[in-house]
Design a protein around this motif. Structure first.
Motif, short mmCIF file in Angstrom:
data_model
loop_
_atom_site.label_atom_id
_atom_site.label_comp_id
_atom_site.label_asym_id
_atom_site.label_seq_id
_atom_site.Cartn_x
_atom_site.Cartn_y
_atom_site.Cartn_z
N LYS A 296 -2.24 -5.03 1.68
CA LYS A 296 -1.13 -4.08 1.83
C LYS A 296 -1.54 -3.02 2.85
O LYS A 296 -2.71 -2.83 3.13
CB LYS A 296 -0.79 -3.43 0.49
CG LYS A 296 -1.97 -2.70 -0.15
CD LYS A 296 -1.62 -2.21 -1.55
CE LYS A 296 -2.84 -1.56 -2.20
NZ LYS A 296 -2.56 -1.12 -3.58
N ARG A 297 -0.51 -2.34 3.39
CA ARG A 297 -0.75 -1.28 4.38
C ARG A 297 0.20 -0.12 4.10
O ARG A 297 1.28 -0.31 3.51
CB ARG A 297 -0.52 -1.80 5.80
CG ARG A 297 -1.53 -2.82 6.24
CD ARG A 297 -1.21 -3.35 7.62
NE ARG A 297 -1.43 -2.33 8.66
CZ ARG A 297 -1.27 -2.56 9.96
NH1 ARG A 297 -0.89 -3.74 10.37
NH2 ARG A 297 -1.49 -1.60 10.83
N ARG A 298 -0.20 1.05 4.55
CA ARG A 298 0.65 2.22 4.37
C ARG A 298 1.15 2.69 5.74
O ARG A 298 0.38 2.82 6.69
CB ARG A 298 -0.12 3.37 3.70
CG ARG A 298 0.80 4.46 3.18
CD ARG A 298 0.00 5.56 2.52
NE ARG A 298 -0.58 6.47 3.50
CZ ARG A 298 -1.36 7.49 3.19
NH1 ARG A 298 -1.67 7.72 1.92
NH2 ARG A 298 -1.85 8.28 4.12
N ARG B 294 5.53 8.56 3.40
CA ARG B 294 4.44 7.60 3.20
C ARG B 294 4.96 6.41 2.41
O ARG B 294 5.31 6.53 1.24
CB ARG B 294 3.27 8.27 2.48
CG ARG B 294 2.70 9.43 3.30
CD ARG B 294 1.56 10.13 2.62
NE ARG B 294 1.10 11.26 3.45
CZ ARG B 294 0.13 12.09 3.09
NH1 ARG B 294 -0.49 11.94 1.93
NH2 ARG B 294 -0.21 13.08 3.89
N MET B 295 4.97 5.26 3.09
CA MET B 295 5.54 4.03 2.53
C MET B 295 4.48 2.94 2.49
O MET B 295 3.77 2.72 3.48
CB MET B 295 6.73 3.57 3.37
CG MET B 295 7.84 4.58 3.48
SD MET B 295 9.06 4.16 4.77
CE MET B 295 8.11 4.56 6.25
N TRP B 296 4.36 2.24 1.36
CA TRP B 296 3.42 1.14 1.22
C TRP B 296 4.14 -0.19 1.46
O TRP B 296 5.25 -0.40 0.98
CB TRP B 296 2.80 1.13 -0.17
CG TRP B 296 1.74 2.18 -0.33
CD1 TRP B 296 1.89 3.43 -0.85
CD2 TRP B 296 0.36 2.05 0.04
NE1 TRP B 296 0.69 4.11 -0.82
CE2 TRP B 296 -0.27 3.28 -0.28
CE3 TRP B 296 -0.40 1.04 0.61
CZ2 TRP B 296 -1.61 3.52 -0.06
CZ3 TRP B 296 -1.74 1.27 0.85
CH2 TRP B 296 -2.34 2.49 0.51
N ILE B 297 3.47 -1.07 2.21
CA ILE B 297 4.03 -2.37 2.56
C ILE B 297 3.14 -3.45 1.96
O ILE B 297 1.91 -3.41 2.08
CB ILE B 297 4.09 -2.54 4.10
CG1 ILE B 297 4.79 -1.33 4.73
CG2 ILE B 297 4.78 -3.83 4.48
CD1 ILE B 297 4.66 -1.28 6.23
N ASP B 298 3.75 -4.44 1.30
CA ASP B 298 2.99 -5.50 0.64
C ASP B 298 2.41 -6.52 1.62
O ASP B 298 1.58 -7.33 1.24
CB ASP B 298 3.88 -6.24 -0.38
CG ASP B 298 4.09 -5.41 -1.63
OD1 ASP B 298 3.21 -4.60 -1.96
OD2 ASP B 298 5.14 -5.56 -2.28
N ASN B 299 2.85 -6.50 2.84
CA ASN B 299 2.40 -7.47 3.85
C ASN B 299 1.64 -6.73 4.94
O ASN B 299 2.17 -5.82 5.58
CB ASN B 299 3.61 -8.20 4.45
CG ASN B 299 3.21 -9.41 5.26
OD1 ASN B 299 2.15 -9.43 5.89
ND2 ASN B 299 4.05 -10.43 5.25
N PRO B 300 0.36 -7.10 5.20
CA PRO B 300 -0.42 -6.38 6.21
C PRO B 300 -0.13 -6.81 7.65
O PRO B 300 -0.70 -6.23 8.58
CB PRO B 300 -1.87 -6.73 5.83
CG PRO B 300 -1.78 -8.08 5.21
CD PRO B 300 -0.45 -8.11 4.49
N GLU B 301 0.73 -7.79 7.86
CA GLU B 301 0.98 -8.28 9.22
C GLU B 301 1.57 -7.17 10.08
O GLU B 301 2.40 -6.38 9.64
CB GLU B 301 1.94 -9.48 9.18
CG GLU B 301 1.34 -10.73 8.57
CD GLU B 301 0.23 -11.32 9.42
OE1 GLU B 301 0.26 -11.13 10.65
OE2 GLU B 301 -0.67 -11.95 8.85
N GLN B 302 1.16 -7.16 11.35
CA GLN B 302 1.59 -6.10 12.26
C GLN B 302 3.09 -6.14 12.53
O GLN B 302 3.73 -5.10 12.67
CB GLN B 302 0.81 -6.21 13.58
CG GLN B 302 1.04 -5.08 14.55
CD GLN B 302 0.44 -3.77 14.07
OE1 GLN B 302 -0.38 -3.76 13.16
NE2 GLN B 302 0.85 -2.67 14.68
#
Length: 299
Positions: free
Chosen positions: A182-184, A237-245
Motif C-alpha cells: 500500500k502507499r499513501r 492523506r489518502m491510503w491506496i491499496d495498490n502500490p503501482e505508480q
C-alpha cells in the motif's frame, strides 16, 4: 663418451624408475579408488547442499552458485588427498602456495567485482527488494525487473532502464513502496483565510470519499498544517491499496479534480498568491503623505 657407459646409465635409471613405479603401484591403486569414491561423495554432497540451500533461499542462481562452491571444495579435498597418497606432498604445497598468491592478486584486481558479488549474495539473503517491487534507490525510482549477483536492473517510470551495481544497492537506503502492499498519497491544498475550516474539512473528505482505489482499512484524514502567505494550508492523506505508480497517479489526479469541483460548488476559494503593501506601519508614513516630486527637466 663411451656408448656402453651411456647405455648402462640409461638402463640403471630406467630400472630405478621401474622399481619406484612397482613400489608406488599400491598407492596408485588406492589413489584411484579414493578419487572415484571422492567424486561420487562430492556429487552427493552437492545434491544434499542444494536441497538445504533451496529451503533458505529461492534465488536459483544463488543456490546453484553455493552448490557449485561446495562441490568444488569437496573435489579439491579429494584431489589433495590423492596427491598425498601418491607422496606428492611438495606438489600439494606448491599448489596451495600458488593458489594463495593467485587469489590475493585476483582480489586486488577485481575488488569492485568482488564487492558487487558479495553485496548480491547479502541482498539475496536479506531480500530488501525483489522483482516487481517499486523502489527508490538514491536518485532513481522505478520497478525492479531483475536482481542478479552483480547488479540490480530497474525500469524507471519514464521508460528508462537503469543498471545499479549491487554495492550501491546494499550500501544505500532503499525506499520500498511495495513492501507493505500500500502507499499513501499526500495532497497539499490551500484555502482562503475567510473560510470556515470545519466546513472545508468536511467537504474535502466528502469529495474524495468515493475514489475507488482508496483503502477501506485506513481512514482518509485532513490536517491543517500551517498559515501560508495567502492561504491556510491543509494536507489530505489518502491510503491506496495498490502500490503501482499508475494507480498512485490516478488517485492523485482524481482527488485534485473532485476537490476543485467540491470547492467551486460550495464557494470555497483557493486563493492566488497575494501581497499586501502597508505604508502605514510603525516608523513609516502613509501613501497620501508621501511627497511627490515632479521633474521639470526639458528634453
Amino acid at each position: 663418451m663411451d656408448i656402453t657407459k651411456v647405455s648402462e646409465l640409461i638402463q640403471s635409471k630406467l630400472n630405478l624408475w621401474f622399481e619406484a613405479l612397482i613400489k608406488l603401484l599400491p598407492n596408485i591403486f588406492l589413489a584411484a579408488i579414493v578419487l572415484v569414491i571422492g567424486i561420487f561423495i562430492a556429487k552427493f554432497i552437492r545434491k544434499i547442499a542444494g536441497k538445504l540451500i533451496s529451503k533458505i533461499s529461492h534465488n536459483l542462481t544463488l543456490n546453484n552458485l553455493f552448490s557449485s562452491i561446495i562441490y568444488l571444495s569437496a573435489i579439491g579435498v579429494v584431489i589433495f588427498t590423492v596427491l598425498s597418497i601418491l607422496q606428492l606432498d611438495k606438489a600439494v604445497t606448491s599448489i596451495l602456495a600458488g593458489a594463495g598468491i593467485l587469489g590475493l592478486a585476483l582480489a586486488f584486481a577485481f575488488q569492485d567485482i568482488a564487492t558487487n558479488f558479495m553485496s548480491g549474495i547479502f541482498i539475496s539473503f536479506r531480500k530488501p527488494l525483489k522483482v516487481g517491487d517499486i523502489v527508490q534507490i538514491k536518485d532513481y525510482m522505478g520497478k525492479i525487473i531483475d536482481v542478479n549477483l552483480r547488479d540490480t536492473v530497474m525500469e524507471t517510470f519514464q521508460g528508462q532502464t537503469v543498471i545499479i551495481p549491487n554495492k550501491e544497492v546494499f550500501q544505500n537506503p532503499i525506499e520500498n513502496y511495495s513492501y507493505l502492499k500500500k502507499r499513501r498519497f499526500d495532497l497539499s491544498v490551500g484555502v482562503s483565510y475567510g473560510e470556515d475550516l470545519d466546513q472545508v474539512k468536511e467537504i474535502t473528505l466528502q469529495a474524495v470519499s468515493d475514489i475507488e482505489e482508496l483503502s477501506k482499512e485506513h481512514e482518509t484524514k485532513v490536517f491543517f498544517v500551517g498559515f501560508g502567505d495567502s492561504s491556510i494550508d491543509l494536507s489530505v492523506r489518502m491510503w491506496i491499496d495498490n502500490p503501482e505508480q499508475a494507480v498512485y497517479n490516478k488517485v492523485g489526479s482524481e482527488a485534485i479534480v473532485k476537490i476543485k469541483k467540491a470547492y467551486d460548488a460550495n464557494n470555497i476559494m483557493i486563493p492566488f498568491p497575494i501581497r499586501t503593501l502597508d505604508f502605514g506601519i510603525k516608523g513609516g508614513v502613509t501613501l497620501d503623505k508621501m511627497p511627490i516630486q515632479v521633474s521639470n527637466k526639458k528634453e
